[in-house]
Motif scaffolding. Structure first.
Motif, PDB file in Angstrom:
ATOM      1  N   GLN A   2       0.790  -1.060   0.170  1.00  0.00           N
ATOM      2  CA  GLN A   2       0.580   0.004  -0.406  1.00  0.00           C
ATOM      3  C   GLN A   2       1.031   1.404  -0.458  1.00  0.00           C
ATOM      4  N   GLN A   4       0.908   5.693   0.502  1.00  0.00           N
ATOM      5  CA  GLN A   4      -0.398   6.867   1.064  1.00  0.00           C
ATOM      6  C   GLN A   4       0.593   7.936   0.789  1.00  0.00           C
ATOM      7  N   TYR A 110       1.682  -0.644  -8.323  1.00  0.00           N
ATOM      8  CA  TYR A 110       1.115  -0.574  -6.648  1.00  0.00           C
ATOM      9  C   TYR A 110       0.566   1.222  -7.131  1.00  0.00           C
TER      10      TYR A 110
END
Length: 121
Positions: A2, A4, A110
């Protein structure tokens, strides 16, 4: 994996911002990282990329000499230092990670959620 992204905001033309992108789920080592941006009504475009060890960087012609991509492996974070910002730099900025090195959208596996950069003239 992930990603951010953070650090966007409103800045006057000629000003600076530093974007950050924190990677979680995996260590940043071994991933090539990049920043893209997308302005309203335009396609997402490449801004900057660096290899997994930071040894090789590449920039879009429009940002060369003004933007710098860097990474901090200890913090699993990649940065984009943006100086001398112009109104044309206003966009949503996205960070991306890939096992391979490239600059095309399809090269990256990603993606972060994006952070808005607004540049006032």
């Amino acid at each position: 994996v992930q990603l951010q992204a953070s650090g966007g905001g409103l800045v006057q033309a000629g000003g600076s911002l530093r974007l950050s992108c924190a990677l979680s789920g995996r260590t940043i080592s071994g991933y090539n990282l990049a920043w893209f941006r997308q302005a309203p009504g335009k396609e997402r475009e490449f801004v900057a990329a660096c290899t997994w060890n930071g040894g090789r960087t590449r920039y879009a012609d429009s940002v060369k000499g003004r933007f710098t991509i860097s990474r901090n492996s200890a913090r699993d974070t990649v940065y984009l230092q943006m100086n001398s910002l112009k109104p044309d730099d206003a966009a949503v900025y996205y960070c991306a990670a890939a096992a391979g090195y490239g600059t095309a959208l399809g090269d990256f596996d990603y993606w972060g959620q994006g952070t808005q950069v607004t540049v006032s003239s």
